[in-house]
Design an enzyme around this catalytic site. Structure first.
Site, PDB file in Angstrom:
ATOM      1  N   ASP A 178      25.249  51.827  49.716  1.00 47.29           N
ATOM      2  CA  ASP A 178      25.978  50.821  50.147  1.00 47.29           C
ATOM      3  C   ASP A 178      25.099  49.827  50.703  1.00 47.29           C
ATOM      4  O   ASP A 178      23.891  49.929  51.232  1.00 47.29           O
ATOM      5  CB  ASP A 178      26.894  51.306  51.378  1.00 47.29           C
ATOM      6  CG  ASP A 178      27.994  50.303  51.575  1.00 47.29           C
ATOM      7  OD1 ASP A 178      27.964  49.072  51.705  1.00 47.29           O
ATOM      8  OD2 ASP A 178      29.377  50.796  51.508  1.00 47.29           O
TER       9      ASP A 178
ATOM     10  N   SER B 244      41.352  49.420  39.301  1.00 48.94           N
ATOM     11  CA  SER B 244      42.555  48.738  40.090  1.00 48.94           C
ATOM     12  C   SER B 244      43.779  48.303  39.028  1.00 48.94           C
ATOM     13  O   SER B 244      43.611  48.144  37.854  1.00 48.94           O
ATOM     14  CB  SER B 244      42.022  47.540  40.518  1.00 48.94           C
ATOM     15  OG  SER B 244      43.056  46.781  41.040  1.00 48.94           O
TER      16      SER B 244
ATOM     17  N   ASP C 105      50.592  35.984  41.369  1.00 49.03           N
ATOM     18  CA  ASP C 105      51.153  37.348  42.259  1.00 49.03           C
ATOM     19  C   ASP C 105      52.418  37.616  41.262  1.00 49.03           C
ATOM     20  O   ASP C 105      53.355  37.150  41.576  1.00 49.03           O
ATOM     21  CB  ASP C 105      51.596  36.820  43.332  1.00 49.03           C
ATOM     22  CG  ASP C 105      50.546  36.750  44.651  1.00 49.03           C
ATOM     23  OD1 ASP C 105      49.643  37.626  44.583  1.00 49.03           O
ATOM     24  OD2 ASP C 105      50.777  36.485  45.783  1.00 49.03           O
TER      25      ASP C 105
ATOM     26  N   HIS D 125      44.777  41.885  52.891  1.00 50.17           N
ATOM     27  CA  HIS D 125      45.901  42.698  52.350  1.00 50.17           C
ATOM     28  C   HIS D 125      46.934  42.717  53.426  1.00 50.17           C
ATOM     29  O   HIS D 125      46.935  42.239  54.550  1.00 50.17           O
ATOM     30  CB  HIS D 125      45.117  44.156  52.578  1.00 50.17           C
ATOM     31  CG  HIS D 125      44.355  44.341  51.401  1.00 50.17           C
ATOM     32  ND1 HIS D 125      43.105  45.116  51.487  1.00 50.17           N
ATOM     33  CD2 HIS D 125      44.332  43.786  50.079  1.00 50.17           C
ATOM     34  CE1 HIS D 125      42.243  45.079  50.484  1.00 50.17           C
ATOM     35  NE2 HIS D 125      43.006  44.483  49.542  1.00 50.17           N
TER      36      HIS D 125
ATOM     37  N   GLY E 209      30.892  46.636  54.252  1.00 48.67           N
ATOM     38  CA  GLY E 209      31.077  47.858  54.690  1.00 48.67           C
ATOM     39  C   GLY E 209      30.423  47.938  56.237  1.00 48.67           C
ATOM     40  O   GLY E 209      29.869  47.023  56.701  1.00 48.67           O
TER      41      GLY E 209
ATOM     42  N   LYS F 246      37.186  44.747  36.622  1.00 47.05           N
ATOM     43  CA  LYS F 246      37.472  46.294  36.455  1.00 47.05           C
ATOM     44  C   LYS F 246      37.563  46.597  35.264  1.00 47.05           C
ATOM     45  O   LYS F 246      37.063  47.852  34.871  1.00 47.05           O
ATOM     46  CB  LYS F 246      38.454  46.632  37.450  1.00 47.05           C
ATOM     47  CG  LYS F 246      38.199  46.261  38.844  1.00 47.05           C
ATOM     48  CD  LYS F 246      37.372  47.298  39.669  1.00 47.05           C
ATOM     49  CE  LYS F 246      37.208  47.224  40.934  1.00 47.05           C
ATOM     50  NZ  LYS F 246      36.364  48.082  41.471  1.00 47.05           N
TER      51      LYS F 246
ATOM     52  N   TYR G  15      38.357  39.407  39.268  1.00 48.72           N
ATOM     53  CA  TYR G  15      38.408  40.689  39.910  1.00 48.72           C
ATOM     54  C   TYR G  15      39.058  41.656  38.689  1.00 48.72           C
ATOM     55  O   TYR G  15      38.253  42.652  38.620  1.00 48.72           O
ATOM     56  CB  TYR G  15      39.030  40.707  41.269  1.00 48.72           C
ATOM     57  CG  TYR G  15      39.119  42.219  41.968  1.00 48.72           C
ATOM     58  CD1 TYR G  15      38.212  42.939  42.059  1.00 48.72           C
ATOM     59  CD2 TYR G  15      40.753  42.551  41.749  1.00 48.72           C
ATOM     60  CE1 TYR G  15      38.360  44.227  42.568  1.00 48.72           C
ATOM     61  CE2 TYR G  15      40.785  43.901  42.432  1.00 48.72           C
ATOM     62  CZ  TYR G  15      39.720  44.721  42.693  1.00 48.72           C
ATOM     63  OH  TYR G  15      39.836  45.878  43.229  1.00 48.72           O
TER      64      TYR G  15
HETATM   65  N1  LIG Z   1      41.776  48.343  49.073  1.00 49.54           N
HETATM   66  C1  LIG Z   1      42.601  48.486  47.968  1.00 49.54           C
HETATM   67  O1  LIG Z   1      43.633  47.915  48.087  1.00 49.54           O
HETATM   68  C2  LIG Z   1      41.950  48.463  46.601  1.00 49.54           C
HETATM   69  C3  LIG Z   1      42.974  48.565  45.429  1.00 49.54           C
HETATM   70  C4  LIG Z   1      42.409  48.716  44.282  1.00 49.54           C
HETATM   71  C5  LIG Z   1      40.931  48.950  43.927  1.00 49.54           C
HETATM   72  N2  LIG Z   1      40.426  48.981  45.248  1.00 49.54           N
HETATM   73  C6  LIG Z   1      38.751  49.261  44.762  1.00 49.54           C
HETATM   74  O2  LIG Z   1      38.306  50.168  45.701  1.00 49.54           O
HETATM   75  C7  LIG Z   1      37.076  50.160  45.778  1.00 49.54           C
HETATM   76  C8  LIG Z   1      36.776  50.115  47.490  1.00 49.54           C
HETATM   77  O3  LIG Z   1      37.604  48.925  47.904  1.00 49.54           O
HETATM   78  P1  LIG Z   1      37.805  48.843  49.472  1.00 49.54           P
HETATM   79  O4  LIG Z   1      38.860  48.321  49.951  1.00 49.54           O
HETATM   80  O5  LIG Z   1      37.107  50.202  50.394  1.00 49.54           O
HETATM   81  O6  LIG Z   1      36.459  47.833  49.606  1.00 49.54           O
HETATM   82  P2  LIG Z   1      35.377  47.562  50.799  1.00 49.54           P
HETATM   83  O7  LIG Z   1      35.065  46.255  50.783  1.00 49.54           O
HETATM   84  O8  LIG Z   1      35.976  48.244  51.942  1.00 49.54           O
HETATM   85  O9  LIG Z   1      34.320  48.632  50.421  1.00 49.54           O
HETATM   86  C9  LIG Z   1      33.416  48.293  49.455  1.00 49.54           C
HETATM   87  C10 LIG Z   1      32.079  48.714  49.680  1.00 49.54           C
HETATM   88  O10 LIG Z   1      31.099  48.405  48.690  1.00 49.54           O
HETATM   89  C11 LIG Z   1      29.778  48.003  49.313  1.00 49.54           C
HETATM   90  N3  LIG Z   1      29.192  47.023  48.249  1.00 49.54           N
HETATM   91  C12 LIG Z   1      29.851  46.017  47.954  1.00 49.54           C
HETATM   92  N4  LIG Z   1      29.002  45.393  46.912  1.00 49.54           N
HETATM   93  C13 LIG Z   1      27.886  46.438  46.693  1.00 49.54           C
HETATM   94  C14 LIG Z   1      26.661  46.399  45.910  1.00 49.54           C
HETATM   95  N5  LIG Z   1      26.556  45.391  45.232  1.00 49.54           N
HETATM   96  N6  LIG Z   1      25.749  47.381  46.314  1.00 49.54           N
HETATM   97  C15 LIG Z   1      26.128  48.085  47.171  1.00 49.54           C
HETATM   98  N7  LIG Z   1      27.249  48.543  47.744  1.00 49.54           N
HETATM   99  C16 LIG Z   1      28.045  47.260  47.755  1.00 49.54           C
HETATM  100  C17 LIG Z   1      30.393  47.096  50.655  1.00 49.54           C
HETATM  101  O11 LIG Z   1      29.381  46.990  51.550  1.00 49.54           O
HETATM  102  C18 LIG Z   1      31.525  48.082  51.128  1.00 49.54           C
HETATM  103  O12 LIG Z   1      31.022  49.092  52.029  1.00 49.54           O
HETATM  104  C19 LIG Z   1      36.607  48.858  45.408  1.00 49.54           C
HETATM  105  O13 LIG Z   1      36.003  48.985  44.040  1.00 49.54           O
HETATM  106  C20 LIG Z   1      37.995  48.066  45.034  1.00 49.54           C
HETATM  107  O14 LIG Z   1      37.763  47.168  43.916  1.00 49.54           O
HETATM  108  C21 LIG Z   1      40.739  48.869  46.371  1.00 49.54           C
END
Ligand SMILES: NC(=O)c1ccc[n+]([C@@H]2O[C@H](COP(=O)([O-])OP(=O)(O)OC[C@H]3O[C@@H](n4cnc5c(N)ncnc54)[C@H](O)[C@@H]3O)[C@@H](O)[C@H]2O)c1
Length: 321
Positions: A32, A115, A283, A187, A37, A143, A139
């Protein structure tokens, strides 16, 4: 005991999976860059490697630390409004990051956090995986491009992958160790809770004239614990020789913004201040997953995604993040 790398394991979704894998007795590494994060979330892993996916050498180093049985690729930029303002950033970082990971991973199986944003505006709800994928923002496009890169890499290099299209991740760790902690927060559930708990002034409801029973948008919320179990099931599927596939991960049930608001009002024991605004571009009225394919292919079914208990875990988390 398998060894698994979770990219984005310091984030919301990834950290819950780290905890789940640890509870299974697996060895867990986290990659990460801590851009969104939190270091304290990464500490639940056996080894935290601070690295940026857009740097191929850093990715190679992290993947080479010890032999891996699988990778769960959660790391990404994932703010839809930001992706509308900064499309190049989203294409550059999400796609290049995933390409570096695919290149460095070689034969290691990959479970990819895709997603529902890949679908765009669906013509039919519930949405099945064979619906047309026509994203409406950078976005969602990033994906979809990664899904396609994984598919072509499967044909060319034998990369083995499962793409999981999550709908709206929700809830928090029932033991309060990790939860949603984004700044800015985009969100629905955390924002409503923050207003109810006095951390935000008012909640903006975008659109009250959608063709839904109460006029507000309908979404499908899935607990991060259920997503963690889907990650486990997808890894086991790949270890058992399963072939590349794309699966929806949702609860299979839609709830409107007003219904979610109703639950938050109940927990707050008073009405939350809501400002009704115009619809936001892009949306869709309703996004609900058809989850029958995930049940059939992985034997996965949501167990923690009932609306009120799920919101209760988020409520408890936001009271003591
Ligand atoms: N949260 C949702 O509702 C949701 C829905 C659909 C898909 N997703 C997908 O799930 C995954 C996680 O989502 P989340 O809500 O936990 O997001 P988040 O932002 O909480 O977590 C993403 C993590 O990735 C790390 N990160 C980002 N870019 C990086 C890079 N270039 N190198 C290394 N680390 C990197 C960030 O520091 C973070 O810890 C994402 O891929 C997101 O697109 C999330």
């Amino acid at each position: 005991m398998p060894t698994v790398l979770v990219t984005g394991g310091a984030g919301y979704v990834g950290s819950q999976s780290v905890l789940h894998f640890k509870e299974l007795g697996w060895r867990v590494l986290v990659l990460d860059n801590l851009s969104t994060g939190h270091h304290r979330f990464a500490q639940y892993s056996d080894l935290f490697c601070r690295a940026d996916l857009i740097n191929l050498e850093e990715v190679r180093r992290a993947i080479g630390i010890e032999p891996l049985d699988g990778i769960v690729h959660c790391a990404a930029r994932s703010l839809v409004p930001e992706s509308i303002r900064e499309p190049v950033l989203y294409f550059r970082e999400n796609i290049n990051g995933a390409l570096n990971l695919i290149q460095a991973a070689g034969p290691i199986p990959i479970v990819f956090s895709s997603s529902a944003a890949t679908y765009g505006e669906p013509s039919k709800v519930p949405i099945a995986e064979d619906a047309t994928a026509k994203p409406v923002n950078a976005y969602g496009f990033s994906k979809l491009a990664i899904e396609q890169a994984l598919a072509f890499s499967g044909e060319a290099y034998g990369t083995r992958s499962v793409c999981l299209r999550y709908f709206n991740a929700a809830g928090a760790d029932p033991k309060g160790r990790v939860g949603e902690h984004h700044a800015p927060e985009t969100h629905l559930i955390p924002n409503l809770i923050k207003v109810a708990q006095g951390q935000l002034g008012s909640f903006k409801q975008y659109g009250a004239d959608y063709p839904t029973p109460d006029g507000s948008c309908v979404r499908d919320f899935v607990h991060t614990l259920d997503i963690a179990k889907a990650h486990e099931a997808a890894l086991r599927y790949l270890w058992g020789g399963g072939s590349a596939t794309t699966l929806n991960i949702g609860s299979g049930t839609g709830f409107s913004v007003r219904e979610v608001l109703g639950v938050v009002n109940e927990l707050a024991e008073r009405p939350v201040a809501v400002e009704v605004c115009e619809r936001r571009k892009g949306d869709p009225a309703s996004l609900v997953a058809d989850i029958s394919k995930a049940a059939q292919v992985l034997g996965w079914r949501p167990q923690h995604s009932t609306l009120k208990p799920m919101i209760e875990t988020a409520w408890a988390w936001h009271a003591h993040p």
